[in-house]
Design an enzyme around this catalytic site. Structure first.
Site, PDB file in Angstrom:
ATOM      1  NE  ARG A   1      48.469 -33.417   0.088  1.00 50.14           N
ATOM      2  CZ  ARG A   1      47.214 -33.644  -0.289  1.00 50.14           C
ATOM      3  NH1 ARG A   1      46.212 -33.301   0.504  1.00 50.14           N
ATOM      4  NH2 ARG A   1      46.958 -34.232  -1.448  1.00 50.14           N
TER       5      ARG A   1
ATOM      6  CE1 TYR B   1      41.309 -37.132   1.746  1.00 51.62           C
ATOM      7  CE2 TYR B   1      43.635 -36.549   1.652  1.00 51.62           C
ATOM      8  CZ  TYR B   1      42.364 -36.317   2.134  1.00 51.62           C
ATOM      9  OH  TYR B   1      42.142 -35.270   2.996  1.00 51.62           O
TER      10      TYR B   1
ATOM     11  CG  HIS C   1      40.327 -40.017  -4.708  1.00 49.44           C
ATOM     12  ND1 HIS C   1      39.271 -39.267  -4.244  1.00 49.44           N
ATOM     13  CD2 HIS C   1      41.451 -39.415  -4.213  1.00 49.44           C
ATOM     14  CE1 HIS C   1      39.719 -38.253  -3.519  1.00 49.44           C
ATOM     15  NE2 HIS C   1      41.025 -38.320  -3.472  1.00 49.44           N
TER      16      HIS C   1
ATOM     17  CB  SER D   1      37.565 -28.793   1.570  1.00 51.76           C
ATOM     18  OG  SER D   1      37.341 -30.099   1.119  1.00 51.76           O
TER      19      SER D   1
ATOM     20  CG  ASN E   1      47.834 -32.415  -4.824  1.00 49.57           C
ATOM     21  OD1 ASN E   1      47.281 -32.176  -3.750  1.00 49.57           O
ATOM     22  ND2 ASN E   1      48.928 -33.129  -4.915  1.00 49.57           N
TER      23      ASN E   1
END
Length: 372
Positions: free
Chosen positions: A15, A93, A95, A133, A299
């Protein structure tokens, strides 16, 4: 502001944070956009397409050096730690709760950082997680289709309604974006779909848009055991807190499942809602526990990188524009929901979850902005 679109270096990550259409919008707002050479290739976007909308194509070091705002998809890797500085903004992202070394770098560098996964909307939902999601849920269903085939180690069952054959049963743990995304495709192929959740209001709302072959059930032990005995595919979309010791599906529960049944764990929390889950990769996606095949790729959206990149870029662009147009401080002050996504600022950790999990000092972002 100068915005840098980086090429991801995580294995199997295809991505890109900004596609040509969203880069064009950033430039229309008067910003300069540097795109790392080849950043969009994995998603089907060439350097020429970025150049055509006004981006500057540059090598890795140039993008990191020139950018004020780092626009990424995945968390930082050690090779990227050196670029974190007090005058930079990180938007990706992050995390941080799962990566203590990354948290150390973010705090020691005094970089300003906002994590996609923690930005909320007015309803307490997570708008920058939602598109991924849904895609992960749909991808989980497609993985089940693939691995149910005998040539791929499965029972040789077509997961669709075929005349003369018993209709396959899918059970979704969770009536969130993952469960509904998977249910949409499973139901479209005529499967019997069961969705388990503890929130009746959530299920009542979802029921309005789902076909009649989707059944909604309260998630309790009796219903779970019934579904485990009868289901062909169990899909988990429930994220599990890392400090929890309990599970929804225990190892012993796998013995209730029929031969050839599959577990697709989209949430991918090791020892999480499904005790026997351990994260896998696209290179080595499946394993067996108690005779049950598990697919726990952490992923899934990257497999559908173009679709994922477009939907992610569309979702994140408004927030990137706020920070670029107003500057970091003003954007954080003005938008309480963006502020919820702030991981750190000036060496202070503002994400409570990470502070609790890593036993670090926490600074309330609402109080912090009063002092800066």
């Amino acid at each position: 502001m100068v915005i840098g679109v980086l090429k991801e270096i995580k294995p199997n990550e295809y991505r890109v944070a900004a596609v040509p259409a969203t880069v064009k919008e950033l430039i229309r707002h008067g910003h300069t956009v540097y795109v790392e050479t080849g950043a969009g290739v994995g998603s089907g976007f060439s350097d020429a397409e970025y150049e055509a909308v006004g981006a500057v194509i540059a090598n890795t070091d140039t993008v990191w050096e020139k950018a004020d705002l780092y626009y990424k998809v995945k968390e930082l890797f050690p090779e990227e730690f050196k670029w974190m500085r007090e005058d930079k903004i990180l938007f990706t992202y992050i995390h941080s709760n799962a990566h203590p070394e990354e948290t150390d770098v973010l705090l020691n560098s005094h970089v300003s950082a906002v994590a996609y996964e923690d930005v909320q909307d007015e309803n307490g939902r997570f708008p920058l997680l939602r598109p991924m999601s849904e895609l992960a849920g749909k991808g989980g269903f497609l993985a089940a289709l693939h691995y149910a085939q005998a040539v791929n180690g499965g029972p040789g069952k077509l997961l669709a309604n075929v005349c003369g054959v018993e209709t396959p049963i899918f059970t979704m743990l969770g009536c969130g974006n993952v469960g509904l995304g998977a249910a949409e495709l499973a139901a479209a192929l005529g499967n019997e779909v069961r969705i388990l959740d503890v929130n009746m209001n959530t299920m009542l709302e979802a029921k309005k848009t789902m076909p009649n072959n989707v059944t909604f059930m309260i998630s309790n032990r009796a219903n779970l055991e019934k579904c485990l005995r009868e289901t062909d595919v169990l899909i988990n979309g429930i994220q599990w807190a890392k400090d929890r010791k309990d599970h929804i599906v225990y190892r012993e529960d796998l013995k209730l499942m029929k031969p050839g049944a599959l577990v697709i764990d989209v949430a991918c929390d090791d020892n999480g809602a499904v005790e026997t889950c351990r994260s896998t990769t696209h290179d080595d996606p499946v394993y067996f526990e108690e005779g049950i095949m598990h697919y726990c790729v952490d992923n899934i959206p990257s497999a559908f990188s173009q679709t994922a990149s477009v939907t992610l870029a569309n979702a994140t662009l408004p927030y990137a524009l706020q920070m670029a147009d107003k500057g970091f401080k003003k954007a954080i002050e003005d938008n309480r929901l963006l502020r919820l996504g702030m991981t750190c600022y000036g060496g202070k950790l503002t994400l409570k979850e990470t502070a609790l999990k890593q036993n670090r000092e926490w600074t309330d972002a609402d109080e912090l902005i009063k002092t800066w």
